[in-house]
Write a protein that holds these residues in place. Structure first.
Motif, PDB file in Angstrom:
ATOM      1  N   THR A 152       5.270 -15.924 -59.518  1.00 23.36           N
ATOM      2  CA  THR A 152       4.870 -15.022 -58.013  1.00 23.36           C
ATOM      3  C   THR A 152       5.418 -13.683 -58.295  1.00 23.36           C
ATOM      4  N   ARG A 153       6.804 -13.554 -58.667  1.00 18.70           N
ATOM      5  CA  ARG A 153       7.107 -12.100 -58.818  1.00 18.70           C
ATOM      6  C   ARG A 153       6.304 -11.287 -59.620  1.00 18.70           C
ATOM      7  N   PHE A 154       5.655 -11.998 -60.812  1.00 18.01           N
ATOM      8  CA  PHE A 154       4.769 -11.072 -61.657  1.00 18.01           C
ATOM      9  C   PHE A 154       3.640 -10.716 -60.874  1.00 18.01           C
ATOM     10  N   PHE A 155       2.853 -11.636 -60.013  1.00 20.20           N
ATOM     11  CA  PHE A 155       1.637 -11.411 -59.216  1.00 20.20           C
ATOM     12  C   PHE A 155       2.053 -10.211 -58.220  1.00 20.20           C
ATOM     13  N   ARG A 215      -1.738  -8.314 -57.945  1.00 18.51           N
ATOM     14  CA  ARG A 215      -1.354  -8.214 -56.459  1.00 18.51           C
ATOM     15  C   ARG A 215      -2.800  -7.540 -55.590  1.00 18.51           C
ATOM     16  N   ARG A 216      -3.731  -6.946 -56.204  1.00 22.57           N
ATOM     17  CA  ARG A 216      -4.929  -6.498 -55.489  1.00 22.57           C
ATOM     18  C   ARG A 216      -5.588  -7.957 -55.210  1.00 22.57           C
ATOM     19  N   LEU A 235       4.003 -15.253 -50.894  1.00 24.68           N
ATOM     20  CA  LEU A 235       4.195 -16.200 -51.970  1.00 24.68           C
ATOM     21  C   LEU A 235       5.566 -16.035 -52.677  1.00 24.68           C
ATOM     22  N   ALA A 236       5.725 -14.892 -53.253  1.00 27.50           N
ATOM     23  CA  ALA A 236       7.119 -14.736 -53.687  1.00 27.50           C
ATOM     24  C   ALA A 236       8.099 -15.274 -52.781  1.00 27.50           C
ATOM     25  N   ALA A 237       8.260 -14.689 -51.631  1.00 25.14           N
ATOM     26  CA  ALA A 237       9.502 -15.242 -50.855  1.00 25.14           C
ATOM     27  C   ALA A 237       9.591 -16.499 -50.659  1.00 25.14           C
TER      28      ALA A 237
END
Length: 250
Positions: free
Chosen positions: A214-217, A224-225, A238-240
């Motif tokens: 999720t950090r990569f995304f 991310r887009r 999602l990352a959080a």
């Protein structure tokens, strides 16, 4: 009767440059080239050009078309083969178009689409290779990772995994829209169910792995887009949520 390259160009709706190129690579050789250098084409060349154009509509590369037509004079058999290929393509495009229309309707209603319906039509190795082409190109250019080089594409498995991933992301996006906090138990349960699915399919399913993903995304522009296009803030949400779940497990 012999036709000039200009006349063939107008008849077949292809450029003179294309006909010159076909001649250069030996794909379509004129019946005659005059002393003045004029290319002339007869009925046989027109039939071969038609067959070439049918193959081009099927997205065959020129070198492959040349191999397929090499030494073959059974025009009827070739045309029947091309008809079957075109019918197969039409059926596939029909299924994909239907899925696209359903996706547009769902988007206009502001509703998430059933994950099981989102990938109808992407039911072959070739279709999945095409669907993954843009993402794969980005990963190769940015990170030297080739999604399509490591193993043969298993379309049924990818369909199942894509449907589950789409359903998971749709539920996460819905939670974000509904104002559910990223560290809420409901969100955590969604992630845990997603990880169990991944584990059953042989993918890394540790929460730490998911946090890294999720950090990569979140950090990678392309991914991310993709997520932000589905729901503004989804990549960060999602990352959080993943990080919160990992902290709770420690």
């Amino acid at each position: 009767m012999r036709l000039s390259v200009k006349e063939v160009s107008e008849l077949a709706k292809v450029t003179v440059k294309t006909l010159h190129h076909y001649h250069k690579i030996g794909l379509l050789v004129p019946a005659e080239v005059t002393e003045a250098g004029y290319r002339l084409y007869g009925d046989g060349e027109l039939e071969r050009l038609q067959q070439i154009l049918f193959y081009r509509e099927l997205d065959f590369p020129l070198e492959q078309i040349k191999e397929l037509l090499a030494g073959r004079t059974d025009r009827g058999t070739i045309l029947k083969e091309q008809k079957e290929l075109l019918l197969r393509k039409r059926r596939k495009l029909g299924a994909i178009l239907e899925t696209l229309e359903q996706s547009i309707a769902a988007a206009e209603r502001g509703e998430p689409m059933d994950g099981r319906e989102m990938f109808r039509g992407f039911d072959s190795e070739a279709a999945w290779a095409e669907a993954l082409e843009e993402q794969n190109r980005h990963l190769k250019e940015s990170y030297g990772v080739d999604l399509l080089d490591s193993e043969r594409i298993d379309a049924p498995t990818l369909n199942e995994q894509a449907a589950e991933a789409a359903d998971f992301m749709a539920r996460m996006a819905e939670a974000l829209r509904d104002g559910i906090k990223h560290n809420d138990e409901e969100v955590g349960q969604l992630i845990r169910l997603h990880l169990k699915f991944l584990e059953r399919h042989g993918h890394p399913a540790r929460i730490a792995d998911f946090v890294e993903q999720t950090r990569f995304f979140r950090e990678d522009d392309f991914h991310r887009r993709m997520l932000e296009g589905q729901q503004t803030g989804l990549a960060y949400y999602l990352a959080a949520a993943a990080e919160s779940l990992m902290e709770a497990a420690e």
